[in-house]
Design a protein around this motif. Structure first.
Motif, PDB file in Angstrom:
ATOM      1  N   SER A  21       0.828  -1.219   0.000  1.00  0.00           N
ATOM      2  CA  SER A  21       0.000   0.000   0.000  1.00  0.00           C
ATOM      3  C   SER A  21       0.858   1.264   0.000  1.00  0.00           C
ATOM      4  O   SER A  21       0.407   2.328  -0.419  1.00  0.00           O
ATOM      5  CB  SER A  21      -0.898   0.020   1.237  1.00  0.00           C
ATOM      6  N   THR A  22       2.091   1.148   0.475  1.00  0.00           N
ATOM      7  CA  THR A  22       2.968   2.299   0.454  1.00  0.00           C
ATOM      8  C   THR A  22       3.816   2.252  -0.807  1.00  0.00           C
ATOM      9  O   THR A  22       4.176   1.175  -1.277  1.00  0.00           O
ATOM     10  CB  THR A  22       3.869   2.323   1.706  1.00  0.00           C
ATOM     11  N   ASN A  23       4.102   3.425  -1.358  1.00  0.00           N
ATOM     12  CA  ASN A  23       4.920   3.486  -2.581  1.00  0.00           C
ATOM     13  C   ASN A  23       6.398   3.344  -2.285  1.00  0.00           C
ATOM     14  O   ASN A  23       7.238   3.502  -3.160  1.00  0.00           O
ATOM     15  CB  ASN A  23       4.695   4.828  -3.280  1.00  0.00           C
ATOM     16  N   ASP A 302      -6.488   1.204  -1.279  1.00  0.00           N
ATOM     17  CA  ASP A 302      -7.778   1.515  -1.883  1.00  0.00           C
ATOM     18  C   ASP A 302      -7.677   2.941  -2.428  1.00  0.00           C
ATOM     19  O   ASP A 302      -7.499   3.887  -1.672  1.00  0.00           O
ATOM     20  CB  ASP A 302      -8.864   1.410  -0.816  1.00  0.00           C
ATOM     21  N   ALA A 303      -7.754   3.101  -3.750  1.00  0.00           N
ATOM     22  CA  ALA A 303      -7.507   4.418  -4.374  1.00  0.00           C
ATOM     23  C   ALA A 303      -8.802   5.169  -4.677  1.00  0.00           C
ATOM     24  O   ALA A 303      -8.801   6.164  -5.398  1.00  0.00           O
ATOM     25  CB  ALA A 303      -6.685   4.240  -5.641  1.00  0.00           C
ATOM     26  N   TYR A 313     -10.892   1.429  -8.094  1.00  0.00           N
ATOM     27  CA  TYR A 313      -9.451   1.678  -8.244  1.00  0.00           C
ATOM     28  C   TYR A 313      -8.640   1.315  -6.998  1.00  0.00           C
ATOM     29  O   TYR A 313      -9.063   1.577  -5.868  1.00  0.00           O
ATOM     30  CB  TYR A 313      -9.201   3.153  -8.567  1.00  0.00           C
ATOM     31  N   PHE A 314      -7.473   0.738  -7.247  1.00  0.00           N
ATOM     32  CA  PHE A 314      -6.516   0.500  -6.156  1.00  0.00           C
ATOM     33  C   PHE A 314      -5.100   0.716  -6.669  1.00  0.00           C
ATOM     34  O   PHE A 314      -4.856   0.785  -7.873  1.00  0.00           O
ATOM     35  CB  PHE A 314      -6.683  -0.895  -5.557  1.00  0.00           C
ATOM     36  N   ARG A 315      -4.168   0.880  -5.738  1.00  0.00           N
ATOM     37  CA  ARG A 315      -2.773   1.145  -6.093  1.00  0.00           C
ATOM     38  C   ARG A 315      -1.888   0.060  -5.504  1.00  0.00           C
ATOM     39  O   ARG A 315      -2.103  -0.394  -4.369  1.00  0.00           O
ATOM     40  CB  ARG A 315      -2.337   2.512  -5.560  1.00  0.00           C
ATOM     41  N   ILE A 316      -0.919  -0.333  -6.312  1.00  0.00           N
ATOM     42  CA  ILE A 316       0.033  -1.377  -5.920  1.00  0.00           C
ATOM     43  C   ILE A 316       1.446  -0.833  -6.082  1.00  0.00           C
ATOM     44  O   ILE A 316       1.743  -0.187  -7.080  1.00  0.00           O
ATOM     45  CB  ILE A 316      -0.119  -2.604  -6.861  1.00  0.00           C
TER      46      ILE A 316
END
Lengths: 338, 338
Positions: A21-23, A302-303, A313-316
């Motif tokens: 979840s963190t970039n 969860d974006a 949308y979600f971010r990986i």
């Protein structure tokens, strides 16, 4: 302040074993820094510098610019709020979807905000343009030459360019030396991302001396605590020990993207380690997030609370290959079930 | 932001062996906290809570109030700036001379400021009244009953009462439970002063839920870093181990005052551990400060930059008896020479 920021692992504690979840690359050995902080912990007994001038001077030295071109802040976040404060009540354009803090800072300081999807859409009489490069959550970068041209073509507009993720891409970006020489640019950098230390809260802005001085007038004293100052000094001294393998992280991100494609999950053609993905058939990111936490101890972002995005949308952010394999397995399982 | 805050020992490093410039008791054993932080240092790898809600809940529990009555901030200083922001452009009255940050925060947020010497002088239509109790730099307290009467008599005015030094006086002050029940009061407290940890930057505000919610909207996320959050948790768990001997510090302060009197150095009749002193015959605090650093490694607070004070003023906080003896000896020497 909104809730629902990226790394909300603090909500789940030990249940999270794999944090996508963190970039920020989680595969960093902090043992030397941790030993150093352990030895330095007695520094809590004295006030920090009102402004972290010692760190500003050291960063300037490393970047080959003057210390008056650098402002060290309580994470890049403080620099965002200070800049929004200086231009209070102005007209802001935010290149979206992007990091939520530009919007929140503009709202708190009474900016009128327009969301644009590219630099070609900057409205007339815009006070501030906010953009993240590489962009969070898409991972896509803006071409540096066209960005420089746009900044030069709009001398009455201040461009706040957040390069927090600069070390995670191979694409050419703006340099601090360039930023120091441009009158209408604030370049944001993050020690959080560079050194994978989000718990410390330390970042900095680079710009022309006049702009840094004006923004600096909005600062409160002691905003960076002494442990963060000590840690920053150590990280600057040992920066060569902190190598982010942007190439591998980027290729792993694309390996995950390929696997998602087969599951009809579309995603952005990222230039770095993270990307934005969209679920098909009305599936929601929050359902996926809950499943991944419960079944695999995997945390994703969860974006749906990014401006202009919906619940699909979600971010990986790519992690170690074996962790990425686990994520792919888990996504296959969920997509086949739900 | 101004320079010239109290504890500028960072400017002098190891030259300072006795620090009378900070109002904080330096005679505190931090070894347990330091060991704890050493063990917890790995917490820098994850983001802190956007708001330090876990600490807000624990402080509320200790104080017997609801967590929505508490706002934990990056030192009490952040609470000062957030409050000034909420009441931006308002009319502020500051009971002076006092801590500089009220004035600076009001200036940054466009308040019109009137300096008053007592609560009897509050101008009509005042938005905010700022006062420090016990007051920095004088050490004098305002009677709690007359303060409560004034707050009640001015329901349209918000009173920001900074009790950062509450543990250093024996005088009765406002309680958090009282503050939580008053609509026009913000009570500021400082872990910095209570636990002698100025390097950590952690404090809190207590007030009615509506006011805390409105002030809270001005917050940026992650302003308190994870090491400060961990330390705060430890300190709250072990608060009984941190006893400030206000009685001894107060009597030592008066012992120093008596000695100064014999040197024609007048001082304020303090209710706590520190006081404001004035040099006779046009002598300046900056000359005295330089002499004490060079000859004795003693640091005092040049108080000439407090509103309404001149270059003859300095502030002393009593330390251990033998250190206080040394200070008195040094002052005698300087007064006889200069």
């Amino acid at each position: 302040m909104i809730d629902g920021h990226g790394d909300d692992s603090f909500r789940y504690g030990t249940r999270i074993r794999h944090n996508f979840s963190t970039n920020i690359c989680s595969d960093v050995d902090h043992s030397a820094l941790i030993d150093f902080l352990a030895k330095k912990a007695a520094c809590i007994k004295s006030y920090p510098e009102p402004r972290p001038e010692s760190i500003e001077a050291r960063i300037a030295g490393k970047l080959g610019i003057d210390k008056d071109n650098v402002m060290v802040t309580n994470g890049a976040t403080e620099a965002i709020y200070l800049t929004a404060h200086l231009f209070q009540g102005g007209k802001s354009a935010i290149v979206s979807p992007t990091f939520r803090e530009y919007q929140d800072a503009c709202a708190i300081y009474g900016h009128s905000v327009t969301f644009i999807s590219s630099l070609a859409e900057i409205p007339a009489d815009t006070t501030c343009v906010w953009l993240c490069n590489p962009n969070n959550p898409t991972g896509v970068t803006i071409d540096r030459e066209s960005l420089l041209d746009t900044v030069a073509a709009n001398p009455a507009t201040v461009f706040i360019v957040d390069q927090a993720y600069s070390d995670y891409t191979l694409q050419p970006l703006l340099t601090s030396a360039e930023a120091a020489g441009i009158n209408n640019l604030v370049l944001l950098s993050s020690l959080t991302k560079r050194f994978a230390v989000p718990g410390l809260r330390i970042g900095y802005a680079v710009g022309c001396k006049n702009l840094m001085s004006e923004i600096g007038k909005m600062r409160m004293p002691w905003s960076v605590n002494q442990l963060a100052i000590e840690a920053a000094g150590f990280l600057l001294d040992h920066s060569d020990d902190y190598v982010i393998d942007a190439r591998s992280l980027h290729s792993e991100a694309h390996r995950i993207r390929k696997a998602l494609e087969e599951l009809e999950i579309t995603s952005t053609d990222t230039d770095c380690n993270f990307f934005l993905a969209k679920l098909p058939h009305g599936k929601t990111a929050s359902q996926l997030k809950d499943f991944l936490i419960d079944s695999y101890g995997i945390l994703i972002r969860d974006a749906s609370n990014f401006e202009g995005l919906d619940e699909s949308y979600f971010r990986i952010a790519s992690q170690r290959p074996e962790e990425n394999d686990l994520l792919i397995t888990a996504l296959r399982e969920w997509m086949s079930q739900s």
